[in-house]
Design a protein around this motif. Structure first.
Motif, PDB file in Angstrom:
ATOM      1  N   UNK A 124      69.904  70.388  55.442  1.00  0.00           N
ATOM      2  CA  UNK A 124      69.041  69.507  54.649  1.00  0.00           C
ATOM      3  C   UNK A 124      68.315  68.470  55.504  1.00  0.00           C
ATOM      4  N   UNK A 125      68.781  68.241  56.725  1.00  0.00           N
ATOM      5  CA  UNK A 125      68.239  67.160  57.542  1.00  0.00           C
ATOM      6  C   UNK A 125      67.181  67.664  58.510  1.00  0.00           C
ATOM      7  N   UNK A 126      66.383  66.733  58.999  1.00  0.00           N
ATOM      8  CA  UNK A 126      65.346  67.019  59.995  1.00  0.00           C
ATOM      9  C   UNK A 126      65.529  66.034  61.142  1.00  0.00           C
ATOM     10  N   UNK A 127      66.555  66.258  61.968  1.00  0.00           N
ATOM     11  CA  UNK A 127      66.928  65.308  63.006  1.00  0.00           C
ATOM     12  C   UNK A 127      65.865  65.147  64.093  1.00  0.00           C
ATOM     13  N   UNK A 128      65.038  66.174  64.296  1.00  0.00           N
ATOM     14  CA  UNK A 128      64.082  66.127  65.395  1.00  0.00           C
ATOM     15  C   UNK A 128      62.841  65.301  65.091  1.00  0.00           C
ATOM     16  N   UNK A 129      62.392  65.335  63.841  1.00  0.00           N
ATOM     17  CA  UNK A 129      61.164  64.612  63.506  1.00  0.00           C
ATOM     18  C   UNK A 129      61.107  64.293  62.019  1.00  0.00           C
ATOM     19  N   UNK A 130      60.522  63.149  61.662  1.00  0.00           N
ATOM     20  CA  UNK A 130      60.284  62.839  60.253  1.00  0.00           C
ATOM     21  C   UNK A 130      58.870  63.214  59.824  1.00  0.00           C
ATOM     22  N   UNK A 131      58.124  63.811  60.734  1.00  0.00           N
ATOM     23  CA  UNK A 131      56.715  64.113  60.460  1.00  0.00           C
ATOM     24  C   UNK A 131      56.567  65.521  59.904  1.00  0.00           C
ATOM     25  N   UNK A 132      55.359  65.830  59.465  1.00  0.00           N
ATOM     26  CA  UNK A 132      55.087  67.133  58.861  1.00  0.00           C
ATOM     27  C   UNK A 132      55.086  68.223  59.926  1.00  0.00           C
ATOM     28  N   UNK A 133      55.818  69.306  59.637  1.00  0.00           N
ATOM     29  CA  UNK A 133      55.777  70.486  60.481  1.00  0.00           C
ATOM     30  C   UNK A 133      54.713  71.462  59.995  1.00  0.00           C
ATOM     31  N   UNK A 134      54.666  71.661  58.685  1.00  0.00           N
ATOM     32  CA  UNK A 134      53.730  72.624  58.126  1.00  0.00           C
ATOM     33  C   UNK A 134      54.300  74.026  58.130  1.00  0.00           C
ATOM     34  N   UNK A 135      53.433  75.022  58.260  1.00  0.00           N
ATOM     35  CA  UNK A 135      53.867  76.416  58.168  1.00  0.00           C
ATOM     36  C   UNK A 135      54.092  77.030  59.540  1.00  0.00           C
ATOM     37  N   UNK A 136      55.114  77.859  59.634  1.00  0.00           N
ATOM     38  CA  UNK A 136      55.381  78.596  60.867  1.00  0.00           C
ATOM     39  C   UNK A 136      54.288  79.646  61.061  1.00  0.00           C
ATOM     40  N   UNK A 137      53.665  79.678  62.238  1.00  0.00           N
ATOM     41  CA  UNK A 137      52.559  80.607  62.462  1.00  0.00           C
ATOM     42  C   UNK A 137      52.821  81.574  63.614  1.00  0.00           C
ATOM     43  N   UNK A 138      53.968  81.492  64.245  1.00  0.00           N
ATOM     44  CA  UNK A 138      54.292  82.424  65.317  1.00  0.00           C
ATOM     45  C   UNK A 138      54.920  81.721  66.507  1.00  0.00           C
ATOM     46  N   UNK A 139      55.063  82.474  67.598  1.00  0.00           N
ATOM     47  CA  UNK A 139      55.651  81.911  68.824  1.00  0.00           C
ATOM     48  C   UNK A 139      54.659  82.026  69.976  1.00  0.00           C
ATOM     49  N   UNK A 140      54.764  81.066  70.850  1.00  0.00           N
ATOM     50  CA  UNK A 140      53.906  81.075  72.033  1.00  0.00           C
ATOM     51  C   UNK A 140      54.278  82.293  72.883  1.00  0.00           C
ATOM     52  N   UNK A 141      53.270  83.065  73.252  1.00  0.00           N
ATOM     53  CA  UNK A 141      53.533  84.298  74.004  1.00  0.00           C
ATOM     54  C   UNK A 141      53.262  84.133  75.497  1.00  0.00           C
ATOM     55  N   UNK A 142      52.078  83.633  75.834  1.00  0.00           N
ATOM     56  CA  UNK A 142      51.689  83.549  77.237  1.00  0.00           C
ATOM     57  C   UNK A 142      50.742  82.377  77.435  1.00  0.00           C
ATOM     58  N   UNK A 171      49.542  77.635  48.236  1.00  0.00           N
ATOM     59  CA  UNK A 171      50.521  77.952  49.278  1.00  0.00           C
ATOM     60  C   UNK A 171      51.202  76.656  49.696  1.00  0.00           C
ATOM     61  N   UNK A 172      52.452  76.476  49.295  1.00  0.00           N
ATOM     62  CA  UNK A 172      53.159  75.225  49.549  1.00  0.00           C
ATOM     63  C   UNK A 172      53.341  74.947  51.034  1.00  0.00           C
ATOM     64  N   UNK A 173      53.421  75.984  51.844  1.00  0.00           N
ATOM     65  CA  UNK A 173      53.646  75.790  53.277  1.00  0.00           C
ATOM     66  C   UNK A 173      52.433  75.186  53.973  1.00  0.00           C
ATOM     67  N   UNK A 174      51.267  75.238  53.320  1.00  0.00           N
ATOM     68  CA  UNK A 174      50.046  74.711  53.926  1.00  0.00           C
ATOM     69  C   UNK A 174      49.801  73.241  53.582  1.00  0.00           C
ATOM     70  N   UNK A 175      50.660  72.668  52.760  1.00  0.00           N
ATOM     71  CA  UNK A 175      50.527  71.268  52.388  1.00  0.00           C
ATOM     72  C   UNK A 175      51.628  70.469  53.085  1.00  0.00           C
ATOM     73  N   UNK A 176      51.399  69.195  53.297  1.00  0.00           N
ATOM     74  CA  UNK A 176      52.339  68.324  54.019  1.00  0.00           C
ATOM     75  C   UNK A 176      53.781  68.630  53.639  1.00  0.00           C
ATOM     76  N   UNK A 177      54.599  68.953  54.645  1.00  0.00           N
ATOM     77  CA  UNK A 177      56.041  69.130  54.414  1.00  0.00           C
ATOM     78  C   UNK A 177      56.781  69.007  55.731  1.00  0.00           C
TER      79      UNK A 177
END
Length: 623
Positions: free
Chosen positions: A305-323, A284-290
């Motif tokens: 193509x750019x990542x203006x907010x951070x040069x660090x690894x985000x990883x995989x999207x896992x959801x949104x904060x609910x409460x 699963x590519x999303x689980x490795x440094x990216x």
């Protein structure tokens, strides 16, 4: 039928062996010096061990000797190349043209540091005797196709995954200019991952402290067929500083995808190496440094193509904060969490914040320390998956070569013949033994003993028994001895086969007229040729170059030098492209990037070439 190669990075021998075991057709690795990743060096002895393992499967090992070379290092580089030839390396990746005047028996690959972005450059490299060109990451599928059509007999290697340099490789001098650390010497200080202010000509701030040169990571896993059809034969994964878990996961993902392509079009494409891989995990590519993924310029210029907010690894999207509730919060999504997971989010100030999960109860998470700026609705990413990392830390793949065995009775004993699939290697072992009629059927025991291949790289797919051998008594110890003998022969023959399959170093052809100016900047800034020793100087002089200039690292006395050439365009990314219907700029140009310490760099937009240059600022306002 065209051969396709999956080319993996090897920080060290452990990573290289893991890459081969997980399906790579080739690996690239650095020696202890002269590689474009100074922190990833290996002894020649280690490289020889990797070669022996790779060659079992018909895979290849390419060694990076792709820095510019200083005068006092020429003799050392000669010695290293000789040692690499003896170690069994299959090719050298080089940047410095002085190496061509040394001579080597190994095929040469023009490193991405050679800044190869045109058909004219590829054709020139072909004439010089290079067997392969590593193309610039910035090229589109259409541009690769045009290069292949112009130089059809040149191997083309393209990057398909990993970190992106914002500058065309080989012509980035930002680290050298700012920190006296040369990217052409494997010492990049990652200037492009720093924060900048964006200023206009009047000093008005347009953007404040953002990573304006930082790009997302490349991912072309869904575009391998398009790249193959365009003419690429080698698909390169970036990452010679990455660990073995990264190598396992990414190589497995791309190898499986290449296999799918070949099954889809069996008469057109085949793999460059041998052996079948059985995986004990699902990659699963999303689980490795990216840093988030982009297809870059494969289908033309893209806005994301750019990542203006951070040069660090985000990883995989896992959801949104609910409460949020006291010292915990819950997540809206389907992801499963584990104690120790690393999570992160982009806060309202465009900063990356990360935290560790102390306890997970379903989708309710209890951080070790509650993040101060976490808010409901924020996107949440996992950049360290504890459960997945635990899987990757264990045995995850096994690569085997299929054998066909024939066991037969001879006039005075027995013979065992073993051949690898496709007949690449064959071994025969015989033994003298008086034939005795067996009291019970022997077939099952013969098959069982001969197929006990254990930790060898082989697996038996078929055993034929001939000449009445199954009716004779055959001791199990004798069968084991015959099996060991053929395996030893096959292992010994693997390196011989690899050397016989290795292409000879191509002979250079001296053209009647050579084009040495690849882009306009090369004429204006001749240090872009990266000439740092007398052999490189003689090489270019022999091809008609006059007034040869020394490399930027050797002589940095230039008024406002170009320190980066980028296809990435900040103006375009902000929505202000003057050619593609963007918003009308409200600022006064030229624009400048400003580091936190006050140093400024002027941006030059060459819209007719769709290129942005970064120049060191020599104005009175520069610090």
């Amino acid at each position: 039928m065209r051969t396709l190669e999956l080319l993996a990075p090897a920080k060290n021998t452990e990573c290289g062996i893991a890459a081969i075991d997980h399906g790579a057709d080739a690996v690239y690795i650095g020696a202890d010096r002269f590689g474009a990743r100074a922190a990833a060096g290996n002894t020649v002895t280690d490289i020889a061990r990797l070669c022996r393992h790779a060659h079992l499967y018909g895979a290849r090992v390419y060694v990076t000797v792709n820095t510019i070379i200083y005068e006092h290092e020429l003799e050392a580089i000669r010695q290293l190349i000789t040692e690499l030839e003896e170690a069994g390396a299959d090719a050298l990746l080089v940047q410095d043209m002085g190496i061509l005047r040394m001579g080597t028996r190994l095929p040469l690959h023009a490193s991405t540091q050679c800044d190869t972005r045109t058909a004219e450059k590829v054709g020139w490299l072909k004439q010089l005797g290079f067997a392969r060109a590593v193309l610039a990451r910035e090229l589109s599928a259409a541009e690769i196709r045009q290069i292949h059509a112009s130089v059809p007999d040149m191997e083309l290697e393209v990057f398909v995954h990993g970190a992106l340099c914002v500058s065309y490789s080989g012509v980035c001098y930002a680290s050298q200019y700012c920190f006296n650390r040369s990217a052409n010497r494997g010492e990049c200080a990652q200037f492009c991952r720093m924060k900048f202010d964006l200023l206009d000509a009047d000093g008005r701030e347009i953007e404040h402290q953002r990573h304006l040169l930082s790009l997302k990571d490349m991912c072309q896993i869904d575009n391998l067929e398009a790249l193959a059809d365009a003419g690429a034969c080698s698909f390169k994964i970036e990452g010679r500083l990455k660990d073995v878990a990264y190598v396992k996961n990414v190589v497995a993902a791309y190898s499986r995808q290449l296999d799918r392509l070949i099954r889809k079009r069996p008469g057109e494409y085949c793999r460059a190496s041998r052996g079948e891989v059985q995986y004990a995990f699902t990659p699963n590519l999303h689980k490795t440094f990216n840093r988030g993924f982009t297809t870059y310029f494969l289908n033309g210029r893209q806005p994301d193509i750019a990542s203006f907010d951070t040069p660090k690894a985000l990883g995989e999207f896992v959801g949104r904060v609910k409460e949020l509730r006291g010292n915990s919060f819950n997540v809206a999504g389907t992801a499963a969490f584990a104690n120790g997971d690393g999570l992160c989010f982009i806060n309202a100030a465009h900063e990356l914040e990360g935290f560790r999960v102390n306890r997970a109860e379903g989708n309710r998470l209890f951080p070790l320390k509650m993040p101060e700026h976490l808010r409901p609705g924020m996107a949440l990413y996992r950049n360290n998956d504890v459960a997945f990392e635990k899987i990757l830390a264990g045995p995850t793949a096994e690569r085997k070569l299929a054998l066909d065995m024939t066991f037969a009775a001879t006039a005075g004993g027995f013979r065992l013949q073993a051949a690898t699939a496709g007949g690449a290697s064959t071994a025969v072992a015989t033994v003298e033994f008086e034939h005795q009629e067996a009291r019970k059927p022997q077939r099952d025991n013969i098959v069982y003993q001969l197929t006990k291949l254990g930790n060898t790289p082989y697996t038996c797919r078929n055993v034929r028994i001939e000449g009445g051998a199954e009716g004779c008594f055959v001791p199990s110890s004798m069968l084991a001895d015959l099996r060991r003998s053929v395996v030893e022969q096959l292992l010994a023959a693997a390196e011989t086969v690899a050397r016989s399959e290795k292409p000879a170093a191509p002979q250079a052809v001296v053209p009647q007229k050579e084009q040495l100016i690849w882009q306009p900047e090369y004429k204006t800034y001749p240090y872009l040729y990266n000439i740092s020793n007398h052999l490189a100087r003689e090489f270019y002089e022999s091809r008609g170059m006059e007034n040869v200039a020394e490399a930027f690292e050797v002589d940095a006395r230039h008024a406002r030098p170009v320190i980066m050439q980028c296809r990435h365009c900040i103006r375009y990314s902000l929505g202000y492209c003057v050619l593609k219907g963007g918003k009308k700029p409200t600022w006064k140009e030229p624009l400048y990037l400003r580091l936190g310490d006050g140093r400024r760099f002027m941006l030059e937009f060459r819209c007719n070439e769709c290129q942005m240059n970064v120049l060191a600022d020599a104005s009175p306002h520069a610090k």
